[in-house]
Design an enzyme around this catalytic site. Structure first.
Site, PDB file in Angstrom:
ATOM      1  N   HIS A 116     -15.400 -67.941 102.022  1.00 45.04           N
ATOM      2  CA  HIS A 116     -14.901 -68.632 100.838  1.00 45.04           C
ATOM      3  C   HIS A 116     -14.636 -67.647  99.712  1.00 45.04           C
ATOM      4  CE1 HIS A 116     -15.805 -70.906  96.945  1.00 45.04           C
ATOM      5  NE2 HIS A 116     -14.677 -71.425  97.380  1.00 45.04           N
ATOM      6  N   SER A 117     -13.510 -67.809  99.034  1.00 43.74           N
ATOM      7  CA  SER A 117     -13.217 -67.079  97.806  1.00 43.74           C
ATOM      8  C   SER A 117     -13.363 -65.565  98.002  1.00 43.74           C
ATOM      9  CB  SER A 117     -14.142 -67.611  96.703  1.00 43.74           C
ATOM     10  OG  SER A 117     -13.710 -67.242  95.430  1.00 43.74           O
ATOM     11  N   PHE A 118     -14.205 -64.897  97.209  1.00 46.09           N
ATOM     12  CA  PHE A 118     -14.369 -63.451  97.346  1.00 46.09           C
ATOM     13  C   PHE A 118     -14.829 -63.052  98.747  1.00 46.09           C
ATOM     14  CE2 PHE A 118     -17.255 -59.725  97.001  1.00 46.09           C
ATOM     15  CZ  PHE A 118     -16.297 -58.771  96.715  1.00 46.09           C
ATOM     16  N   SER A 168      -8.934 -68.843  99.706  1.00 43.92           N
ATOM     17  CA  SER A 168      -9.131 -67.418  99.520  1.00 43.92           C
ATOM     18  C   SER A 168      -7.901 -66.664  99.994  1.00 43.92           C
ATOM     19  CB  SER A 168     -10.368 -66.965 100.315  1.00 43.92           C
ATOM     20  OG  SER A 168     -10.596 -65.593 100.150  1.00 43.92           O
TER      21      SER A 168
END
Length: 311
Positions: free
Chosen positions: A101-103, A127
């Protein structure tokens, strides 16, 4: 389906904490959380996925229950890629999938092109695997300078005891700085992101982490094309329709078409190994409405058949 166990994996600076779901004999899936989040990011989602897989959700260094890095050093994106490699070695994994997720997706993307033979599938939850910056040559020294200065500034505050606040004050502050999380998910992340003391709560995370823009690695279009060519994994990119889109907002002046460029290069390079799916929801849709993404993730993990291009 509850958590099977908690892990503490030894590393030279301490340990990496993780939590485990599923079948010990199943195909391994390493779960990577977003910036300043922790392994609890996956508490709502993983119970909805096939329990024939073995899921390990790690806390990055300086996050959750994992040790902080050695004093005197900055945190950088490649440090977290290093942590993924160390976790795989500790678990004796030769090949596995990444759910990020995300970063965590940026870390997973860099790991997938650095150690391509180790990654079977890469699943990106709102992401991108790379941050593209057409102005990298003009800005790279500024990023490096600010990162070092920020760490030195934080070191002057390390001798001060962490701020202790009430649970409610901690939650309100957390929600103010994470506008898309929501109260229920905020409480879940703070369960692993704080430590109880007599007077209230203190944050676990390392103060040196600072702003994500200090630590992310921005790359040129030429690097993007080269890195994508190295990826051997099948890639599923799940975009939230009302996602945070933080990769376009890290700094003023960033090209708003950079994400579109990343998607186009991934699609043209990976071809049938790349799938793009859009779902209705926020940046934290995998926590707030996990049923919206659980089905497509389960299908991707279990089969090699084509997925729908839009849900």
């Amino acid at each position: 389906m509850g958590v099977l166990s908690e892990l503490k994996l030894t590393v030279p600076w301490g340990h990496i904490a993780a939590k485990v779901w599923g079948s010990l004999q199943g195909p391994p899936v390493l779960c990577l959380h977003g910036w300043l989040d922790n392994a609890n990011s996956f508490d709502k989602l993983i119970p909805l996925l096939p329990q024939t897989f073995y899921y390990v959700a790690m806390d990055f260094g300086g996050h959750g229950f994992s040790s902080h890095h050695h004093p005197g050093f900055t945190y950088h994106q490649h440090d977290f890629v290093n942590e993924v490699r160390r976790v795989a070695a500790a678990l004796n994994w030769k090949r596995f999938s990444l759910l990020a997720h995300s970063f965590g997706g940026v870390v997973g993307g860099m790991f997938s092109c650095t150690f391509p033979e180790m990654v079977d599938k890469l699943i990106l939850l709102d992401s991108t695997p790379f941050f593209l910056d057409s102005l990298e040559k003009e800005n790279i020294l500024t990023y490096k300078r600010y990162n070092i200065d920020h760490v030195m500034e934080m070191e002057t505050k390390q001798h001060k005891p962490p701020k202790v606040v009430s649970p409610q004050e901690m939650l309100q502050s957390f929600l103010k700085n994470n506008i898309q999380v929501g109260e229920e998910c905020g409480k879940l992340l703070l369960e692993r992101g704080t430590t109880k003391v007599a007077e209230g709560l203190v944050l676990n995370r390392d103060r040196r982490l600072g702003l994500p823009g200090n630590n992310f690695e921005f790359i040129t279009k030429e690097q993007l094309e080269y890195f994508c060519q190295k990826i051997q994994a099948r890639v599923l990119m799940l975009k939230a329709s009302q996602g945070f889109s933080y990769f376009r907002l890290l700094r003023k002046g960033e090209n708003p078409r950079s994400m579109e460029t990343v998607v186009n290069v991934l699609k043209s390079t990976l071809q049938e190994r790349y799938k793009f799916v859009e779902v209705m929801g926020s940046h934290y849709v995998h926590m707030q409405e996990p049923h919206k993404v659980a089905g497509v993730i389960s299908d991707f993990l279990e089969s090699n058949e084509d997925l729908q291009s839009h849900l």
